[in-house]
Enzyme design. Structure first.
Site, PDB file in Angstrom:
ATOM      1  N   GLY A  52       0.863  -1.179   0.000  1.00 61.76           N
ATOM      2  CA  GLY A  52       0.000   0.000   0.000  1.00 61.76           C
ATOM      3  C   GLY A  52       0.900   1.229   0.000  1.00 61.76           C
ATOM      4  O   GLY A  52       1.838   1.308   0.811  1.00 61.76           O
ATOM      5  N   ALA A  53       0.613   2.191  -0.898  1.00 60.88           N
ATOM      6  CA  ALA A  53       1.586   3.259  -1.155  1.00 60.88           C
ATOM      7  C   ALA A  53       2.019   4.038   0.094  1.00 60.88           C
ATOM      8  O   ALA A  53       3.225   4.115   0.379  1.00 60.88           O
ATOM      9  CB  ALA A  53       1.036   4.181  -2.247  1.00 60.88           C
ATOM     10  N   ARG A  85      10.463  -1.682  -4.869  1.00 61.35           N
ATOM     11  CA  ARG A  85       9.282  -1.778  -5.747  1.00 61.35           C
ATOM     12  C   ARG A  85       9.236  -0.501  -6.601  1.00 61.35           C
ATOM     13  O   ARG A  85       9.529   0.576  -6.097  1.00 61.35           O
ATOM     14  CB  ARG A  85       7.974  -1.911  -4.942  1.00 61.35           C
ATOM     15  CG  ARG A  85       7.830  -3.260  -4.245  1.00 61.35           C
ATOM     16  CD  ARG A  85       6.443  -3.438  -3.641  1.00 61.35           C
ATOM     17  NE  ARG A  85       5.454  -3.807  -4.645  1.00 61.35           N
ATOM     18  CZ  ARG A  85       4.148  -3.942  -4.379  1.00 61.35           C
ATOM     19  NH1 ARG A  85       3.697  -3.715  -3.153  1.00 61.35           N
ATOM     20  NH2 ARG A  85       3.297  -4.299  -5.330  1.00 61.35           N
ATOM     21  N   GLN A 183      -5.780  -8.791  -2.033  1.00 56.37           N
ATOM     22  CA  GLN A 183      -5.776  -7.778  -0.962  1.00 56.37           C
ATOM     23  C   GLN A 183      -7.202  -7.438  -0.534  1.00 56.37           C
ATOM     24  O   GLN A 183      -7.428  -7.019   0.596  1.00 56.37           O
ATOM     25  CB  GLN A 183      -5.078  -6.492  -1.441  1.00 56.37           C
ATOM     26  CG  GLN A 183      -3.579  -6.614  -1.613  1.00 56.37           C
ATOM     27  CD  GLN A 183      -3.197  -6.962  -3.033  1.00 56.37           C
ATOM     28  OE1 GLN A 183      -3.942  -7.629  -3.742  1.00 56.37           O
ATOM     29  NE2 GLN A 183      -2.030  -6.539  -3.465  1.00 56.37           N
ATOM     30  N   ASP A 224      -1.348   4.373  -6.459  1.00 55.69           N
ATOM     31  CA  ASP A 224       0.080   4.203  -6.181  1.00 55.69           C
ATOM     32  C   ASP A 224       0.914   5.331  -6.757  1.00 55.69           C
ATOM     33  O   ASP A 224       2.023   5.595  -6.293  1.00 55.69           O
ATOM     34  CB  ASP A 224       0.568   2.860  -6.709  1.00 55.69           C
ATOM     35  CG  ASP A 224       0.052   1.772  -5.796  1.00 55.69           C
ATOM     36  OD1 ASP A 224      -1.095   1.348  -5.991  1.00 55.69           O
ATOM     37  OD2 ASP A 224       0.774   1.403  -4.849  1.00 55.69           O
ATOM     38  N   ASN A 234      -3.010   2.297 -10.251  1.00 57.78           N
ATOM     39  CA  ASN A 234      -3.462   1.600  -9.041  1.00 57.78           C
ATOM     40  C   ASN A 234      -3.472   0.101  -9.362  1.00 57.78           C
ATOM     41  O   ASN A 234      -3.157  -0.320 -10.480  1.00 57.78           O
ATOM     42  CB  ASN A 234      -4.847   2.101  -8.606  1.00 57.78           C
ATOM     43  CG  ASN A 234      -5.218   1.612  -7.217  1.00 57.78           C
ATOM     44  OD1 ASN A 234      -4.411   1.698  -6.299  1.00 57.78           O
ATOM     45  ND2 ASN A 234      -6.407   1.067  -7.037  1.00 57.78           N
ATOM     46  N   LYS A 235      -3.832  -0.685  -8.362  1.00 61.12           N
ATOM     47  CA  LYS A 235      -3.805  -2.150  -8.484  1.00 61.12           C
ATOM     48  C   LYS A 235      -4.457  -2.619  -9.784  1.00 61.12           C
ATOM     49  O   LYS A 235      -5.488  -2.091 -10.199  1.00 61.12           O
ATOM     50  CB  LYS A 235      -4.527  -2.743  -7.265  1.00 61.12           C
ATOM     51  CG  LYS A 235      -4.585  -4.245  -7.203  1.00 61.12           C
ATOM     52  CD  LYS A 235      -3.245  -4.906  -7.356  1.00 61.12           C
ATOM     53  CE  LYS A 235      -2.203  -4.426  -6.378  1.00 61.12           C
ATOM     54  NZ  LYS A 235      -0.812  -4.858  -6.752  1.00 61.12           N
TER      55      LYS A 235
HETATM   56  O1  MRU Z   1       0.593  -4.220  -4.506  1.00 61.95           O
HETATM   57  P1  MRU Z   1       0.015  -3.433  -3.362  1.00 61.95           P
HETATM   58  O2  MRU Z   1      -0.822  -4.243  -2.431  1.00 61.95           O
HETATM   59  O3  MRU Z   1       1.068  -2.615  -2.642  1.00 61.95           O
HETATM   60  O4  MRU Z   1      -0.956  -2.395  -4.069  1.00 61.95           O
HETATM   61  C1  MRU Z   1      -1.690  -1.506  -3.284  1.00 61.95           C
HETATM   62  C2  MRU Z   1      -2.655  -0.722  -4.049  1.00 61.95           C
HETATM   63  O5  MRU Z   1      -2.767  -0.846  -5.250  1.00 61.95           O
HETATM   64  C3  MRU Z   1      -3.437   0.313  -3.312  1.00 61.95           C
HETATM   65  O6  MRU Z   1      -4.685   0.487  -3.906  1.00 61.95           O
HETATM   66  C4  MRU Z   1      -2.650   1.624  -3.357  1.00 61.95           C
HETATM   67  O7  MRU Z   1      -1.396   1.487  -2.754  1.00 61.95           O
HETATM   68  C5  MRU Z   1      -3.353   2.766  -2.783  1.00 61.95           C
HETATM   69  S1  MRU Z   1      -3.918   2.507  -1.141  1.00 61.95           S
HETATM   70  C6  MRU Z   1      -3.281   3.432  -0.075  1.00 61.95           C
END
Ligand code: MRU
Length: 339
Positions: A52-53, A85, A183, A224, A234-235
């Site tokens: 999570g960012a 990352r 997630q 992100d 984003n994801k």
């Molecule tokens: O791969 P991850 O679990 O780090 O990805 C997280 C996300 O895509 C979240 O939606 C993103 O970080 C924003 S949430 C604060």
């Protein structure tokens, strides 16, 4: 956030150690990881022990502080942590702030604490601004985990939900499962249970169905990295969700602090997209109902190639608004806020 009656942040520093909630074990086991070496912290980011960012941003800042406390070369730490990352802008924000603090003769740990506190404050403000969009009885769809586990506290996309619920509004959340790392089913569902928010976990490909049946009023996701033109990464799956929302006339909001905005990234096409191992697609990890132990099972046949882009880009024109700690902006206004 409160877990079984005790108050926690997702990332904190205690007794010269960086402390993290071990996210891959959730929702089945709650365990804290204590880290004393910046290389281990970089690995925890890489392996998604923390993800999570904003949570990555705070972890990266504390990892830099660990290097300084141990008398190690901060430039080498910057390189190693920065390589953990590639997509989350907050990682570069966190290590960049510590580098600037050191250049200005300031204390690295104090700066990391300040970054973590700022993240808590910005998430809470996002919650306040975002909750103004939520009417009583709304049904909200979210993708991935963008709650307190993805930040230092409160969340980004989920912070408005938590604020609205505390203001006695009824909210129902459709949490996309979010393959391949799940997630949504592992972390968002866990958080919503802890917060007593009514919700259902749905397969990612069910979101369009519920939208087409008029059962989703709004989509809120995190981000992100936000490019200067308002495109967001984003994801993986967020783009598909934004397309379905547009086709069904449903507002699609992105919630993120300004730490996630990359002023040096003109458009979404310039955002580096992480490719992770195909094993995250071919296999699934969970608790065996037979033994109660953690186990990994193969899903795809041996011999099939599996591809695993971890993020996608949603273009600004599919986004209704970006909820930040400074207010809610149209995607086009984000770049202007930076000048
Ligand atoms: O791969 P991850 O679990 O780090 O990805 C997280 C996300 O895509 C979240 O939606 C993103 O970080 C924003 S949430 C604060």
């Amino acid at each position: 956030m409160t877990i079984e009656g005790k108050s926690y942040r997702t990332v904190w520093f205690e007794d010269n150690r960086l402390c993290l909630i071990n996210q891959p074990l959730l929702p089945h086991r709650f365990e804290i990881v204590r880290i004393g070496d910046y290389r281990e912290a970089a690995l925890a980011i890489r392996n998604m022990v923390v993800r999570g960012a904003p949570a990555i941003g705070a972890t990266a800042a504390y990892a830099m502080a660990l290097a300084v406390l141990r008398g190690e070369d901060p430039e080498e730490a910057y390189r190693v942590i920065g390589g953990a990352r590639p997509t989350a802008q907050d990682l570069f924000y966190g290590i960049g702030r510590i580098r600037e603090a050191l250049a200005g003769g300031r204390d690295a740990l104090e700066e990391a604490d300040r970054i973590a506190d700022e993240y808590v404050a910005s998430s809470e403000r996002i919650g306040e601004y975002g909750s103004s969009l939520i009417r009583d009885g709304m049904r909200i769809n979210t993708h991935c985990n963008a709650g307190w586990l993805a930040t230092v506290d409160w969340g980004t996309a989920l912070a408005p939900v938590y604020k609205a619920v505390r203001q006695n509004r009824k909210v129902f959340v459709y949490a996309d499962e979010t393959r391949p790392r799940c997630q949504g089913s592992r972390l968002t569902a866990y958080e919503l249970l802890q917060e007593n928010v009514p919700h259902a976990v749905i397969a990612d490909n069910a979101a369009g169905f519920y939208m087409s049946r008029g059962m989703i009023d709004m989509v809120i996701v995190g981000s992100d990295r936000i490019a200067a033109n308002g495109d967001i990464a984003n994801k993986i799956g967020t783009y598909t969700s934004a397309l379905a929302a547009r086709a069904n006339g449903i507002p699609f909001y992105v919630a993120a602090p300004f730490a996630t905005v990359d002023r040096d990234c003109p458009t979404g096409g310039d955002i580096p997209i992480e490719e992770r191992s195909g094993e995250e697609v071919s296999h699934m990890f969970g608790i065996s109902e037979k033994t109660g132990e953690a186990d990994r099972v193969r899903v795809a046949p041996e011999g099939s190639e599996c591809l695993n882009p971890a993020f996608d880009v949603t273009p600004a024109d599919l986004i209704t608004g970006i909820i930040t700690e400074r207010g809610i902006f149209s995607p086009g206004e984000i770049g202007r806020q930076l000048t």
